[in-house]
Each structure stands twice: as structure tokens, then as C-alpha cells.
Design a protein around this motif. Structure first.
Motif, mmCIF file in Angstrom:
data_model
loop_
_atom_site.group_PDB
_atom_site.id
_atom_site.type_symbol
_atom_site.label_atom_id
_atom_site.label_comp_id
_atom_site.label_asym_id
_atom_site.label_seq_id
_atom_site.Cartn_x
_atom_site.Cartn_y
_atom_site.Cartn_z
ATOM 1 N N THR A 253 0.821 -1.216 0.000
ATOM 2 C CA THR A 253 0.000 0.000 0.000
ATOM 3 C C THR A 253 0.855 1.267 0.000
ATOM 4 O O THR A 253 0.326 2.361 -0.138
ATOM 5 C CB THR A 253 -0.936 0.044 1.231
ATOM 6 N N MET A 254 2.160 1.104 0.169
ATOM 7 C CA MET A 254 3.050 2.259 0.317
ATOM 8 C C MET A 254 3.627 2.730 -1.009
ATOM 9 O O MET A 254 3.796 1.956 -1.943
ATOM 10 C CB MET A 254 4.185 1.918 1.273
ATOM 11 N N GLU A 255 3.964 3.996 -1.013
ATOM 12 C CA GLU A 255 4.633 4.609 -2.159
ATOM 13 C C GLU A 255 6.127 4.259 -2.102
ATOM 14 O O GLU A 255 6.658 3.896 -1.046
ATOM 15 C CB GLU A 255 4.468 6.136 -2.108
ATOM 16 N N LYS A 256 6.802 4.429 -3.229
ATOM 17 C CA LYS A 256 8.228 4.127 -3.330
ATOM 18 C C LYS A 256 9.039 4.888 -2.275
ATOM 19 O O LYS A 256 9.904 4.300 -1.610
ATOM 20 C CB LYS A 256 8.732 4.474 -4.729
ATOM 21 N N ASP A 257 8.779 6.169 -2.086
ATOM 22 C CA ASP A 257 9.526 6.971 -1.112
ATOM 23 C C ASP A 257 9.327 6.459 0.316
ATOM 24 O O ASP A 257 10.262 6.464 1.118
ATOM 25 C CB ASP A 257 9.129 8.447 -1.197
ATOM 26 N N GLN A 258 8.107 6.012 0.618
ATOM 27 C CA GLN A 258 7.841 5.462 1.952
ATOM 28 C C GLN A 258 8.625 4.163 2.162
ATOM 29 O O GLN A 258 9.170 3.931 3.246
ATOM 30 C CB GLN A 258 6.343 5.187 2.134
ATOM 31 N N LEU A 259 8.670 3.330 1.134
ATOM 32 C CA LEU A 259 9.419 2.070 1.218
ATOM 33 C C LEU A 259 10.911 2.334 1.424
ATOM 34 O O LEU A 259 11.553 1.678 2.247
ATOM 35 C CB LEU A 259 9.199 1.234 -0.042
ATOM 36 N N ILE A 260 11.428 3.301 0.678
ATOM 37 C CA ILE A 260 12.852 3.652 0.833
ATOM 38 C C ILE A 260 13.119 4.113 2.258
ATOM 39 O O ILE A 260 14.112 3.712 2.877
ATOM 40 C CB ILE A 260 13.269 4.718 -0.202
ATOM 41 N N GLU A 261 12.243 4.931 2.808
ATOM 42 C CA GLU A 261 12.401 5.429 4.172
ATOM 43 C C GLU A 261 12.389 4.283 5.187
ATOM 44 O O GLU A 261 13.205 4.245 6.104
ATOM 45 C CB GLU A 261 11.307 6.453 4.497
ATOM 46 N N ILE A 262 11.480 3.342 5.020
ATOM 47 C CA ILE A 262 11.400 2.189 5.941
ATOM 48 C C ILE A 262 12.671 1.350 5.848
ATOM 49 O O ILE A 262 13.216 0.927 6.876
ATOM 50 C CB ILE A 262 10.149 1.340 5.648
ATOM 51 N N ILE A 263 13.155 1.123 4.629
ATOM 52 C CA ILE A 263 14.382 0.335 4.451
ATOM 53 C C ILE A 263 15.565 1.041 5.104
ATOM 54 O O ILE A 263 16.374 0.413 5.797
ATOM 55 C CB ILE A 263 14.640 0.047 2.961
ATOM 56 N N LEU A 264 15.668 2.348 4.934
ATOM 57 C CA LEU A 264 16.758 3.098 5.563
ATOM 58 C C LEU A 264 16.662 3.084 7.081
ATOM 59 O O LEU A 264 17.678 3.001 7.778
ATOM 60 C CB LEU A 264 16.792 4.536 5.031
ATOM 61 N N GLN A 265 15.442 3.159 7.609
ATOM 62 C CA GLN A 265 15.259 3.074 9.064
ATOM 63 C C GLN A 265 15.670 1.693 9.573
ATOM 64 O O GLN A 265 16.332 1.584 10.606
ATOM 65 C CB GLN A 265 13.809 3.369 9.443
ATOM 66 N N ALA A 266 15.277 0.656 8.849
ATOM 67 C CA ALA A 266 15.662 -0.705 9.244
ATOM 68 C C ALA A 266 17.180 -0.868 9.178
ATOM 69 O O ALA A 266 17.786 -1.475 10.061
ATOM 70 C CB ALA A 266 14.972 -1.729 8.341
ATOM 71 N N TYR A 267 17.776 -0.307 8.151
ATOM 72 C CA TYR A 267 19.228 -0.375 7.979
ATOM 73 C C TYR A 267 19.947 0.260 9.162
ATOM 74 O O TYR A 267 20.931 -0.264 9.675
ATOM 75 C CB TYR A 267 19.618 0.324 6.679
ATOM 76 N N SER A 268 19.420 1.377 9.629
ATOM 77 C CA SER A 268 20.035 2.096 10.749
ATOM 78 C C SER A 268 19.692 1.489 12.111
ATOM 79 O O SER A 268 20.404 1.710 13.085
ATOM 80 C CB SER A 268 19.576 3.562 10.746
ATOM 81 N N ALA A 269 18.617 0.742 12.172
ATOM 82 C CA ALA A 269 18.102 0.266 13.452
ATOM 83 C C ALA A 269 18.880 -0.885 14.071
ATOM 84 O O ALA A 269 18.942 -0.994 15.291
ATOM 85 C CB ALA A 269 16.637 -0.143 13.309
ATOM 86 N N GLY A 270 19.450 -1.752 13.270
ATOM 87 C CA GLY A 270 20.086 -2.912 13.874
ATOM 88 C C GLY A 270 21.252 -3.447 13.074
ATOM 89 O O GLY A 270 21.296 -3.348 11.842
ATOM 90 N N LYS A 271 22.208 -4.025 13.785
ATOM 91 C CA LYS A 271 23.421 -4.568 13.195
ATOM 92 C C LYS A 271 23.113 -5.689 12.200
ATOM 93 O O LYS A 271 23.684 -5.752 11.123
ATOM 94 C CB LYS A 271 24.331 -5.070 14.316
ATOM 95 N N GLU A 272 22.196 -6.583 12.586
ATOM 96 C CA GLU A 272 21.864 -7.712 11.716
ATOM 97 C C GLU A 272 21.214 -7.254 10.417
ATOM 98 O O GLU A 272 21.516 -7.789 9.347
ATOM 99 C CB GLU A 272 20.950 -8.698 12.446
ATOM 100 N N THR A 273 20.315 -6.278 10.511
ATOM 101 C CA THR A 273 19.656 -5.761 9.316
ATOM 102 C C THR A 273 20.673 -5.069 8.414
ATOM 103 O O THR A 273 20.659 -5.239 7.198
ATOM 104 C CB THR A 273 18.518 -4.791 9.699
ATOM 105 N N LYS A 274 21.578 -4.317 9.005
ATOM 106 C CA LYS A 274 22.624 -3.640 8.237
ATOM 107 C C LYS A 274 23.489 -4.671 7.523
ATOM 108 O O LYS A 274 23.784 -4.533 6.329
ATOM 109 C CB LYS A 274 23.474 -2.764 9.152
ATOM 110 N N GLU A 275 23.870 -5.710 8.240
ATOM 111 C CA GLU A 275 24.698 -6.764 7.656
ATOM 112 C C GLU A 275 23.972 -7.433 6.480
ATOM 113 O O GLU A 275 24.571 -7.695 5.441
ATOM 114 C CB GLU A 275 25.041 -7.800 8.734
#
Length: 186
Positions: free
Chosen positions: A21-43
Motif C-alpha cells: 500500500t506504500m509509495e516508493k519513497d515510503q518504502l525507501i524510508e522504511i528500508i533506511l530506518q531498518a538499515y540504521s536500526a540494527g546490526k543484523e539488518t545492516k549486515e
């Protein structure tokens, strides 16, 4: 949307539905937040963007060595089979390829044999290594790397790492596994 609500124990289906249901920009924002949120996700994302199975294999094989290096007084191991299996499972989650996973299983078994020759293993750890060997063979049989696994085990046993008892246990475990093999020509 999911970004604005707190969702506990969301299923993959629910997450997929929400993400669609999300727009491309919203998806990018969620992915970047996940990337910053945890070591495992970043890896995970680092591997996704720049796959380096050799480097990942080295990192996870070093973690196995480190776990087997845990020793207490009296030359007794403090290694935990659950941690070793967890390391392999996490490595598998990156989907580096069946050859790399098979090699990591072989590394764990080989290092267990090498360590066992000088350090006392508990019965729990010995039984865990036996189960790990069966899991490794089953994995390799199902993923087309059984020959790689069998050749690797043969080399490990011939190298005379570990005690005769432990090497025999590994050999017997593989022989038992061969009886139930799906894809290896018997």
C-alpha cells in the motif's frame, strides 16, 4: 500505515500487504530506518547490495573457531552446540550458495575434531556434533553438494584430527546418513 503504528508479531503476509500500500519513497524510508536500526539488518542489506560470500564465510568460520576456543580450567570446553548451529543458521539466511553452507558445516565439524583432540568435550557437545554432522549431510544431499560434503569429511577424517573414537563417530554418522540419502548414488 505500519510506519505509524506499533505492530507486534506481524506475519509476512500482513507485512507484505502493508508494504504494497506504500509509495516508493515510503518504502525507501522504511528500508533506511531498518538499515540504521540494527546490526543484523545492516549486515543483511550490505550483503544484499554487495554479495561477498567468501568474506561472509570467513567471518562466520571465525565465529565458529571462537566458540570452540571457549575453554575453562582443566581443559574442558565451554563451547555450545546451540551457538554453533545458530552461526550456521544465520550464515544460511544470507543465501550465499549451497557450496558455502556445506563448507561452513565441514569447517565446524573439522574444527570440532581438531579441538576435541586436546580439550574434553561434554557428552552434550559430542552428541550435538553428531547431530550437526547428520544435518550437514542432509543439507548437502538436498542441495546437490553431497559429493563435496563426503569428500570433505573423508579428508577431515584422514587428516587424523581428533581422537580415533571421535573420528569413528563422525564416520559412522555419515554412513548412517548415507543409508537414508535422497540424491547421492549409493
Amino acid at each position: 500505515h505500519a510506519a505509524g503504528r506499533r505492530l507486534n508479531n506481524m506475519s509476512k503476509t500482513s507485512l507484505t500487504r502493508e508494504l504494497r500500500t506504500m509509495e516508493k519513497d515510503q518504502l525507501i524510508e522504511i528500508i533506511l530506518q531498518a538499515y540504521s536500526a540494527g546490526k543484523e539488518t545492516k549486515e543483511y542489506f550490505d550483503f544484499f547490495v554487495d554479495p561477498n560470500p567468501e568474506g561472509m564465510y570467513k567471518k562466520y568460520s571465525d565465529l565458529i573457531v571462537k566458540e570452540f576456543s571457549r575453554v575453562k580450567r582443566g581443559h574442558r570446553t565451554k563451547a555450545r552446540i546451540s551457538v554453533i548451529k545458530g552461526i550456521i543458521k544465520k550464515f544460511m539466511s544470507f543465501e550465499p550458495g549451497a557450496e558455502y553452507v556445506t563448507e561452513l558445516y565441514l569447517h565446524a565439524i573439522s574444527h570440532a575434531l581438531e579441538t576435541e583432540k586436546n580439550i574434553y568435550f561434554t557428552e552434550t557437545l559430542s552428541n550435538g556434533i553428531k547431530k550437526l554432522t547428520t544435518e550437514a549431510f542432509t543439507y548437502s544431499d538436498r542441495h546437490g553438494t553431497a559429493r563435496l560434503f563426503l569428500n570433505g569429511i573423508e579428508n577431515v577424517v584422514k587428516a587424523e584430527k581428533g581422537t580415533k573414537y571421535f573420528r569413528r563417530m563422525i564416520r559412522d554418522c555419515v554412513a548412517d546418513s548415507l543409508n537414508g540419502a535422497e540424491n547421492v548414488s549409493k
